[in-house]
Structure formats: C-alpha cells, structure tokens
Write a protein that holds these residues in place. Structure first.
Motif, short mmCIF file in Angstrom:
data_model
loop_
_atom_site.label_atom_id
_atom_site.label_comp_id
_atom_site.label_asym_id
_atom_site.label_seq_id
_atom_site.Cartn_x
_atom_site.Cartn_y
_atom_site.Cartn_z
N ALA A 87 3.80 10.35 1.29
CA ALA A 87 3.34 10.69 2.64
C ALA A 87 3.48 9.50 3.58
CB ALA A 87 1.88 11.16 2.59
N GLU A 138 2.13 15.13 4.85
CA GLU A 138 1.71 15.80 3.62
C GLU A 138 2.68 15.43 2.52
OE1 GLU A 138 1.79 20.05 3.85
OE2 GLU A 138 3.95 20.14 4.13
N HIS A 151 -1.22 18.43 -4.26
CA HIS A 151 -0.91 18.44 -2.83
C HIS A 151 -1.81 17.42 -2.15
CE1 HIS A 151 -1.30 19.81 1.37
NE2 HIS A 151 -0.03 20.10 1.23
N THR A 153 -2.72 15.41 1.90
CA THR A 153 -2.49 15.14 3.31
C THR A 153 -2.98 13.73 3.59
OG1 THR A 153 -4.62 16.11 3.92
CG2 THR A 153 -2.69 17.55 4.07
#
Length: 164
Positions: A87, A138, A151, A153
């Motif tokens: 990210a 992300e 996952h 962010t």
C-alpha cells in the motif's frame, strides 16, 4: 533440532538519502533493479518488490517456518508488513520529485491462514485516492490460486523532502 537462518543487508542510509531526489516511481524502480539497496526489513522477512508502476506495487514472499506464530501458521505481523509495504509503495510510486510519505494507519483483515504449504503469496497495493497532504491506498494478499488471504487499507501523510 534447531534451525537457523542467515541473511545480510546493505546500509539503509544510502537508500534513505535517495528519497525525493527523483520521482517516487524512479526511486522504487531503482530499488527493484538493484541500483539502490533494498530496505533491511525485506532481508529480515525475506520479501521482494516484484512489480511497480504508477499507483501500483506488488511484493511477494515464500512463507517459511521462520514466519510462524506459536499456533503453526504465518504470523499476522508478516501479513501486515507485506500489505503495508504494498500500500505504501503504491502511494510512493505516484509522488513527484521532492515528496515523501509515511503511513498514518493500517487496518488489516485476515481472511485465511497461511502456512508453508500455501506457497508463494503476493501483496498487491493500489492507490484509491490521493490529495495534496494525504493518500489512501489498499492492498490485498493472494495465494498462487488468486484466493484472497488478507486485505488492508492505509492512510499516508505526504510531505516535502528537504533537498540534500
């Protein structure tokens, strides 16, 4: 029955001094090509920057026992390190000359366990939104069958880098 692992790294000050001298994309491409030393954390965890383009970065890791937590799977901190790198470097790849970034936060969702049997995993990061002072990115962690493992962010703070 002990196991050991030996690794080495180069002086991180060399790479840090190059931040902001060119664009973020040029900086990351220099690391990927070996023109600049990779970060010591890459050697410690044994992950690599495999791909980088404007707004996107991909890192990979072959999980080993040295990444395990006490319950016999890869520690979540290893996932978080890969996702944070993907990210953050996706954001860095969009930065103009004279600009740096730092992560403000990282939110990770773990979806599947990873073990040695999982095989190589890859963290794919992309920029979602970017402004003058902050960027949102992300990252997703996949196995070789493209199953989503985790996952994340990340919000990043953008700032001017003083000229050397």
């Amino acid at each position: 029955m002990g196991r050991s692992r030996t690794y080495e790294w180069q002086d991180p000050a060399v790479t840090a001094a190059a931040v902001g001298r060119g664009t973020g994309l040029e900086f990351l491409r220099d690391i990927a090509a070996g023109r600049l030393p990779g970060p010591p954390v890459g050697a410690t965890v044994d992950f690599t920057l495999d791909e980088v383009e404007h707004g996107r970065a991909v890192f990979s890791l072959l999980p080993g026992e040295e990444h395990y937590n006490p319950i016999g799977s890869v520690h979540g901190g290893i996932f978080a390190t890969l996702l944070d790198s993907a990210a953050g470097c996706a954001v860095q790849s969009t930065l103009p000359r004279g600009t740096g970034y730092t992560s403000l936060d990282l939110t990770v969702k773990f979806l599947r366990p990873v073990t040695v049997e999982t095989g190589r995993v890859r963290a794919v990061g992309r920029v979602v939104s970017s402004g003058r002072r902050t960027a949102l990115a992300e990252a997703q962690l996949f196995d070789t069958a493209d199953r989503l493992l985790a996952h994340a962010t990340s919000s990043c703070l953008l700032f001017s880098v003083p000229a050397a």
